[in-house]
Design a protein around this motif. Structure first.
Motif, short mmCIF file in Angstrom:
data_model
loop_
_atom_site.label_atom_id
_atom_site.label_comp_id
_atom_site.label_asym_id
_atom_site.label_seq_id
_atom_site.Cartn_x
_atom_site.Cartn_y
_atom_site.Cartn_z
N ALA A 94 0.83 -1.21 0.00
CA ALA A 94 0.00 0.00 0.00
C ALA A 94 0.87 1.25 0.00
N GLU A 95 1.93 1.24 0.79
CA GLU A 95 2.83 2.39 0.82
C GLU A 95 3.48 2.60 -0.55
N GLY A 96 3.84 1.50 -1.21
CA GLY A 96 4.46 1.61 -2.52
C GLY A 96 3.55 2.21 -3.57
N LEU A 97 2.25 1.95 -3.46
CA LEU A 97 1.29 2.48 -4.44
C LEU A 97 1.06 3.97 -4.29
N ASP A 98 1.46 4.54 -3.17
CA ASP A 98 1.28 5.98 -2.99
C ASP A 98 2.00 6.77 -4.08
N ALA A 99 3.15 6.26 -4.52
CA ALA A 99 3.90 6.93 -5.58
C ALA A 99 3.10 6.98 -6.87
N LEU A 100 2.29 5.96 -7.11
CA LEU A 100 1.48 5.94 -8.32
C LEU A 100 0.47 7.08 -8.33
N LEU A 119 10.09 11.30 -18.15
CA LEU A 119 9.10 10.47 -18.82
C LEU A 119 9.23 9.01 -18.38
N LEU A 120 10.46 8.51 -18.36
CA LEU A 120 10.67 7.11 -17.97
C LEU A 120 10.31 6.88 -16.50
N ALA A 121 10.56 7.87 -15.67
CA ALA A 121 10.18 7.75 -14.26
C ALA A 121 8.67 7.67 -14.13
N ASP A 124 7.70 4.22 -15.18
CA ASP A 124 8.10 3.25 -14.16
C ASP A 124 7.07 3.18 -13.03
N VAL A 125 6.58 4.32 -12.63
CA VAL A 125 5.63 4.34 -11.52
C VAL A 125 4.24 3.90 -11.97
N PHE A 151 9.90 -5.42 -17.40
CA PHE A 151 8.78 -5.78 -18.27
C PHE A 151 7.64 -4.77 -18.12
N GLY A 152 7.41 -4.33 -16.90
CA GLY A 152 6.36 -3.34 -16.65
C GLY A 152 6.64 -2.01 -17.34
N ARG A 153 7.91 -1.60 -17.37
CA ARG A 153 8.24 -0.35 -18.08
C ARG A 153 7.95 -0.51 -19.57
N ALA A 154 8.30 -1.65 -20.16
CA ALA A 154 8.04 -1.87 -21.58
C ALA A 154 6.54 -1.84 -21.87
N ALA A 155 5.78 -2.50 -21.02
CA ALA A 155 4.33 -2.49 -21.20
C ALA A 155 3.76 -1.09 -21.06
N ALA A 156 4.29 -0.32 -20.12
CA ALA A 156 3.80 1.04 -19.91
C ALA A 156 4.14 1.94 -21.11
#
Length: 253
Positions: A94-100, A119-121, A124-125, A151-156
Motif C-alpha cells: 500500500a505504501e508503494g502504491l502511494d507513488a502511483l 518520462l521514464l520515471a 516506471d511508476v 517488463f512493466g516499463r516496456a508495457a507502460a
C-alpha cells in the motif's frame, strides 16, 4: 463477491485490455488483479474527469488517504474499490502504491516532461509499480522485482505510445522528443531491455505470472514503433484483432 464484481465491471468499461488480461488469468488471481486494476483506473482517470486541477487534486488525495488507512492497519473506508483493495495489499505494498497517485498529478497540468528521464520515471511508476504490486500480491519474491519492473516499463511505454494521438488532441506534449529517430530509439532501447518470456517464467511462481499478462502486447507495439515510428503519431500501433487474441492466448499460458 459483489465488490469484486463491481471492480471487474469498472475495469471492463474503462480499461478493456487489462480486463481481458485479468479474465485470461486463473480465477484465484482475479481476486487480486481486479481490485488493483480498478484502483489504477480510478486514479488514472481522476485528473481527466475533474473540471479543474483542484478538484483532481482532491480526488487523488482521497485515494492517498485510503492507501494510508490500508498501510496503517486502521479500518478502511467502505468503498466498492477501496474495500476489496484492502484485502489484497500488505501495508508495504500500500505504501508503494502511494507513488502511483503522486505521479498522476502530472496529468492535472499541461506542462511537458522536463526530459526523457522524467518520462521514464512516470512510466516506471504508472506501469512498472502497478505490475510489480500485482506480482508481489500474487506471491512473487523480492528477487524478481527488477525483472518484473523492466517488463512493466516496456508495457507502460507501449500503452503510452498508443495514447500519444489522444494526448496531443487534449493539448498535451506527451513526448520529450517527437522526432522519428528519437521515438524509434526509445522504443528500441525499451524493447531490448525487456526480459524474455522464458526469463519471466523462470523468475516467477505460477500464480504470480498472471500479473504479467497485461503486457502481452508490449513487444509487438514497441517493435512496430521501432520499425516505423510514424505509426505513433498516426495511431497505427495496435495489432489486428486476430493477432491481439492470439497474443493474449500465448500470454495466458
Amino acid at each position: 463477491m459483489m465488490e469484486l464484481q463491481a471492480c471487474a465491471d469498472l475495469v471492463a468499461k474503462g480499461d478493456p485490455d487489462r480486463f481481458a488480461a485479468a479474465m485470461a488469468a486463473p480465477v484465484e488471481a482475479r481476486k487480486v488483479l481486479f481490485p488493483l486494476y480498478a484502483f489504477n483506473l480510478e486514479v488514472a482517470r481522476a485528473p481527466w474527469v475533474a473540471s479543474e486541477p483542484m478538484i483532481g487534486e482532491m480526488r487523488l488525495q482521497w485515494w492517498r488517504d485510503a492507501l494510508a488507512e490500508i498501510a496503517s492497519g486502521v479500518p478502511v473506508r467502505r468503498h466498492e474499490v477501496a474495500t476489496p483493495l484492502a484485502e489484497v495489499l500488505t501495508p508495504e505494498l500500500a505504501e508503494g502504491l502511494d507513488a502511483l497517485i503522486e505521479v498522476r498529478r502530472w496529468d492535472l497540468y499541461a506542462e511537458p516532461f522536463a526530459d526523457e528521464a522524467a518520462l521514464l520515471a512516470y512510466l516506471d511508476v504508472t506501469g512498472a509499480t502497478l505490475m510489480w504490486t500485482a506480482a508481489a500480491a500474487l506471491g512473487a519474491g523480492e528477487a524478481t522485482e527488477d525483472t518484473v519492473r523492466r517488463f512493466g516499463r516496456a508495457a507502460a511505454l507501449a500503452r503510452y505510445l498508443t495514447a500519444v494521438p489522444d494526448l496531443e488532441a487534449r493539448g498535451r506534449i506527451p513526448l520529450v522528443d517527437g522526432r522519428s529517430e528519437a521515438v524509434a530509439r526509445l522504443a528500441r532501447e525499451t524493447r531490448n531491455a525487456m526480459p524474455s518470456r522464458a526469463a519471466l517464467r523462470r523468475a516467477l511462481p505460477g500464480l504470480a505470472r498472471a500479473a504479467l499478462i497485461e503486457g502481452w502486447q508490449a513487444g509487438g507495439i514497441l517493435s512496430r514503433a521501432t520499425a516505423d515510428p510514424l505509426r505513433v503519431a498516426e495511431g497505427r500501433l495496435e495489432p489486428s484483432e486476430f493477432r491481439r487474441r492470439l497474443g493474449l492466448l500465448f500470454a495466458s499460458r
